[in-house]
Design an enzyme around this catalytic site. Sequence first.
Site, PDB file in Angstrom:
ATOM      1  N   GLY A   1       0.782  -1.245   0.000  1.00 51.99           N
ATOM      2  CA  GLY A   1       0.000   0.000   0.000  1.00 51.99           C
ATOM      3  C   GLY A   1       0.809   1.289   0.000  1.00 51.99           C
TER       4      GLY A   1
ATOM      5  N   ASP B   1       0.172   3.535   4.194  1.00 48.60           N
ATOM      6  CA  ASP B   1      -0.736   4.307   3.351  1.00 48.60           C
ATOM      7  C   ASP B   1      -1.876   4.905   4.165  1.00 48.60           C
ATOM      8  OD1 ASP B   1      -1.858   1.798   3.836  1.00 48.60           O
ATOM      9  OD2 ASP B   1      -2.321   1.351   1.748  1.00 48.60           O
TER      10      ASP B   1
ATOM     11  N   ASP C   1      -6.338   2.876   9.833  1.00 51.95           N
ATOM     12  CA  ASP C   1      -7.768   2.562   9.855  1.00 51.95           C
ATOM     13  C   ASP C   1      -8.114   2.092  11.276  1.00 51.95           C
ATOM     14  OD1 ASP C   1     -10.290   2.129   8.579  1.00 51.95           O
ATOM     15  OD2 ASP C   1      -9.805   0.036   8.244  1.00 51.95           O
TER      16      ASP C   1
ATOM     17  N   LYS D   1      -8.176   7.458   8.858  1.00 53.12           N
ATOM     18  CA  LYS D   1      -9.634   7.245   8.962  1.00 53.12           C
ATOM     19  C   LYS D   1      -9.955   7.108  10.446  1.00 53.12           C
ATOM     20  CE  LYS D   1     -10.971   4.218   5.447  1.00 53.12           C
ATOM     21  NZ  LYS D   1     -11.494   2.887   5.037  1.00 53.12           N
TER      22      LYS D   1
ATOM     23  N   PHE E   1     -14.389   3.683   1.899  1.00 51.31           N
ATOM     24  CA  PHE E   1     -13.331   2.835   1.359  1.00 51.31           C
ATOM     25  C   PHE E   1     -12.711   3.508   0.138  1.00 51.31           C
ATOM     26  CE2 PHE E   1     -11.220  -0.604  -0.828  1.00 51.31           C
ATOM     27  CZ  PHE E   1     -10.534  -1.183   0.234  1.00 51.31           C
TER      28      PHE E   1
ATOM     29  N   ASP F   1      -5.490  -0.239  -2.567  1.00 44.81           N
ATOM     30  CA  ASP F   1      -6.144  -1.187  -3.473  1.00 44.81           C
ATOM     31  C   ASP F   1      -7.471  -1.701  -2.947  1.00 44.81           C
ATOM     32  OD1 ASP F   1      -4.911  -2.780  -1.326  1.00 44.81           O
ATOM     33  OD2 ASP F   1      -5.544  -4.496  -2.532  1.00 44.81           O
TER      34      ASP F   1
ATOM     35  N   ARG G   1      -4.312   0.335  -7.591  1.00 39.47           N
ATOM     36  CA  ARG G   1      -3.140   0.946  -6.958  1.00 39.47           C
ATOM     37  C   ARG G   1      -2.519   2.002  -7.866  1.00 39.47           C
ATOM     38  NH1 ARG G   1      -1.828  -1.974  -2.315  1.00 39.47           N
ATOM     39  NH2 ARG G   1      -2.015  -4.231  -2.412  1.00 39.47           N
TER      40      ARG G   1
END
Length: 194
Positions: free
Chosen positions: A52, A108, A111, A139, A160, A167, A173
């Site tokens: 990522g 990346d 979450d 996030k 998302f 991805d 990506r």
Amino acid sequence: MPAADRTPSIHPDLAEVLFTDVQIKERVKSLAAEIKAAYGEQEFTIVSLINGAVMFTADLMREIDNPVRLDCIRVTSYGVHTKSIGTPQIIHSLTLDIMQRHVLLIDDILDTGKTLKLVSGLIRDLRPASLRTCVLLDKKARREVAIEADFVGFPIPDKFVVGYGLDFAERYRNLPCIGVLRPERQQPSAWASG
Ligand code: IMP
Ligand code: MG
């Protein structure tokens, strides 16, 4: 053609674009300045979480003129899901020795926080001189474990997103922008035979 005259066409699988390539480039530059201010002239070791963080890491490190070393860690991916399931596992760990080194861990997106927590723990056990963390996206609404990054590119809502290294089922990506994936493209069946 001047950049302002170009109307970027939105990828058909995106519901909306959150950040264009131009906006990402600008933020990566200012983030690099924040990082530079924290490290001064010091050497540090970048640990990038693949796949990522590949684009982000590649762009960010080119904006930093400190002496740096690069290593990568691969953690289990979401596969064909949009939510983390269970505990992430390390598939491929460090090659470089980081004992007594300054480490900047790059991912990346932050979450639930499980990935960053797991990898930070692993790095701390190797007794680096210091550890800082940097994520392009945060996030916050989805956090399950108490962890914050030292450097954050953009806070984002609970949607998302794909592109710029991020991805869904290994697709998207290569999009230069970051956008919200259309709900109908978030089904495992959308890519099952692809
Ligand atoms: P966490 O362990 O739940 O914090 O998840 C971090 C990892 O989940 C990131 O490294 C990403 O690979 C992946 N991830 C989380 N949210 C998204 C998203 O919106 N799009 C793509 N990948 C995501
Ligand atoms: Mg990932």
